[in-house]
Structure formats: structure tokens, C-alpha cells
Design an enzyme around this catalytic site. Structure first.
Site, PDB file in Angstrom:
ATOM      1  N   CYS A 151       0.811  -1.216   0.000  1.00 52.21           N
ATOM      2  CA  CYS A 151       0.000   0.000   0.000  1.00 52.21           C
ATOM      3  C   CYS A 151       0.845   1.267   0.000  1.00 52.21           C
ATOM      4  O   CYS A 151       0.527   2.241  -0.704  1.00 52.21           O
ATOM      5  CB  CYS A 151      -0.947  -0.004   1.197  1.00 52.21           C
ATOM      6  N   HIS A 201      -2.753   6.289   4.845  1.00 52.92           N
ATOM      7  CA  HIS A 201      -1.302   6.368   4.989  1.00 52.92           C
ATOM      8  C   HIS A 201      -0.798   7.726   4.499  1.00 52.92           C
ATOM      9  O   HIS A 201      -1.290   8.268   3.501  1.00 52.92           O
ATOM     10  CB  HIS A 201      -0.609   5.282   4.162  1.00 52.92           C
TER      11      HIS A 201
END
Length: 340
Positions: free
Chosen positions: A129, A241
Site C-alpha cells: 500500500c 497512509h
């Protein structure tokens, strides 16, 4: 005519997001099945306005299924992805197990879609990711100025550790207000009100496995000549994130051209206002498809340097959305045959 789609690991955080993304994007589906472990078999799970009954992965026959979107954990993918692939089902795997294997494309559709043409084993890997959002932001800059070196520090949400990671953050946060001692199970130390500079295990050179992934995956996706060093940190955020990226290029950088390229880049939204709040934070990217780039500026400490901040929803672009986009790209490139 649509496709027969199997979602493996359907009851997990990423699996649920895959089902949601398939429905939202109206992926062409004739038939869909939700698969998970025997303990989850029989449970009901939402897919658009339908409800699917979860089936047992261990006894499922992949013959006649066109594409399998896998997110069940590395050891499960290691066993069942080759079984599905051998049955003729194209596997798009979210785990790290196959990413560095020769003949397995590691793909971010906005960055290297043509790598799909190199598929040899009916298996395609979805990158880490953190790697995905970084290379989406770096690709237009690399095309302009040729990347030489990247220094990245990540601020990764607890969703990266699954539902249990998010639950631990919630429980520790709630417990802090009633003086309950923190129960530490999913992370190495208390995550509530804390930052943990370790994601995954340590390797011999002192880097963690997560940091190693960002290095080798960036090279495989973008350019093997790029030097990358990462420091990956778990932070008390549920979803989303963040990354601080410092990039050094071979050629002189032009900030105006960099801004223009990022504005036009597929999958990127540039929000870079030099004022209070003129940037995107992780809580603002939840549920969004884009990688958001902010704080773009020249790095005066190295020749040809740029620094920026980027955020993305790690469950969507960092996992589910990227997997679905891979399948969509395969259809566009006539690489996804139908068994019907």
C-alpha cells in the site's frame, strides 16, 4: 456479457472494500462469489444492494471462474492462488507472497500497465500500500526529470494491520480515559498516542521488511536504477497512509513543470496551497480514490531535489481499488478471457 469473479478473503477489511469497490465502479460481473475460511463460511456479506453468503475457500472449485481478487493473508494466497491459477482463473493477489517472483507482474495501472502483458503464471501481484501511493505520485516526476534517489518516511494507519489493528487502537484510546492498562497484541508497543518505528520484522541490515518492500517494489514497478531508503512508522490513525518524500533527480527540476505534471497525472490530485490547512491529511482521504500530493517544494540541500507530502486511503488505492483497476486494465488490454 460480464465476468465470473471470486473475492477471496471477503470477510476481511480489504475483502469488504473490494466488494464495495466492484459494486461502486459497476465492474462487469455475471456471477460473483465471496470466499473465506471455514469459520466464516455461511456468513452474509454485502455486495451493492445484494447479500452474498460466504463460501468455504478450502473446498471451492475455481474451474470456470475468470478472475480471483485475493486478500486472505500471505500463507493462504501461497496455497490457493496457484490452485486457482491452474484452474484458469486469473489471480490478482493483495498479499506480498508473489510480488518479487519472476513472471509475476507487480502493477499499479497508472504507472506500469504494460507489465500485465508479461504475466506468465495467471498471477498478478498488487504492490504494498505504501509503495502504490508513492509511485503514483513519483511517476509523472520521473517522466519529467528521471528519478535518481528517494528518501521516504511513512506514517501508516492501523488499518494496514487489518481490523484487529484498528480495534487495538480504539480499545487503547478508550482505555486511556478510564486508566485501563493498554493491552498490546497487534503491535510491538502501545499504539494509542504513540508512534512505532517498526512495521513487519527486522532484517539483517537493520531495515524492516516493510522498508525493504518499498525499496524493491519501487525498483520493479518504476525503474531498477532508482535508489530508495524508507523509514516506515505505524501511527495512531485508523485509515489513511501518509508519506514525506524527498526525491533527487538526474536532470534540473522545474517546480512549475512539476506542478503541471502532477495536476494532469492520472490518479493524482495536487492540493498545495501555501497557507494554513492548504494540504491534505489522512482523515480527509478516507473513502477517496486519489493519491493526494501537498507541500511540493524544491529541496535546496541536493542538486535537482523535490520534497512533497502525499496521502491515500490504504484500504482503497492501497489495496482494493488498485486490484480492481488491474482487472479493468486487463479488460481494456484484452488480457482477461471469459470462460462463459
Amino acid at each position: 456479457m460480464g465476468y465470473r469473479v471470486a473475492v477471496v478473503g471477503a470477510t476481511g477489511a480489504v475483502g469488504r472494500e473490494i466488494l464495495k469497490t466492484l459494486a461502486e465502479r459497476e465492474f462487469p460481473i455475471d456471477d460473483i462469489v465471496a470466499l473465506a475460511s471455514p469459520r466464516s463460511a455461511g456468513r452474509e456479506i454485502s455486495f451493492g444492494d445484494r447479500v452474498l453468503k460466504v463460501q468455504n475457500l478450502e473446498t471451492f472449485d475455481f474451474t470456470g471462474w475468470d478472475v480471483g481478487l485475493f486478500s486472505p493473508g500471505g500463507s493462504v494466497s501461497a496455497k490457493y492462488a496457484p490452485i486457482a491459477a491452474k484452474a484458469g482463473c486469473v489471480v490478482i493477489d493483495n498479499t506480498s507472497h508473489f510480488r518479487m517472483e519472476p513472471g509475476v507482474p507487480l502493477v499499479v495501472p497508472e504507472v506500469n500497465p504494460n507489465a500485465l502483458k508479461g504475466m506468465k503464471h495467471n498471477i498478478i501481484a498488487n504492490p504494498n500500500c505504501s509503495t502504490i501511493q508513492m509511485v503514483v505520485a513519483l511517476k509523472p516526476l520521473h517522466d519529467l526529470f528521471t528519478l535518481k534517489r528517494v528518501v521516504v518516511s511513512t506514517y501508516q494507519a492501523t488499518a494496514g494491520a487489518g481490523k484487529d489493528g484498528m480495534d487495538e487502537l480504539f480499545a487503547q484510546t478508550r482505555g486511556s480515559f478510564v486508566n485501563d492498562p493498554p493491552k498490546i497484541e497487534q503491535f510491538q508497543k502501545q499504539i494509542a498516542f504513540n508512534c512505532i518505528p517498526q512495521i513487519d520484522r527486522f532484517m539483517d541490515d537493520g531495515a524492516t521488511k516493510e522498508e525493504w518492500k518499498m525499496t524493491v517494489e519501487t525498483k520493479k514497478i518504476l525503474d531498477p536504477d532508482i535508489a530508495v531508503i524508507a523509514t516506515c512508522v505505524r501511527v495512531p490513525v485508523f485509515i489513511g497512509h501518509s508519506e514525506s518524500v524527498v526525491a533527487e533527480f538526474e536532470e534540473p527540476v522545474d517546480l512549475a513543470k512539476a506542478r503541471a505534471a502532477l495536476r494532469e497525472a492520472e490518479g493524482v490530485i495536487l492540493r498545495d496551497e501555501r497557507e494554513d490547512g492548504g494540504y491534505v491529511t489522512p482523515i480527509e482521504c478516507v473513502g477517496e480514490d486519489a493519491t493526494y500530493v501537498s507541500r511540493l517544494r524544491v529541496d535546496p540541500t541536493v542538486p535537482n531535489g523535490l520534497a512533497f507530502w502525499c496521502v491515500a486511503d490504504n484500504l482503497r488505492k492501497g489495496a482494493a481499488l488498485n486490484a480492481v483497476q488491474i482487472a479493468e486494465t486487463m479488460i481494456a488490454l484484452n488480457l482477461l478471457p471469459k470462460h462463459g
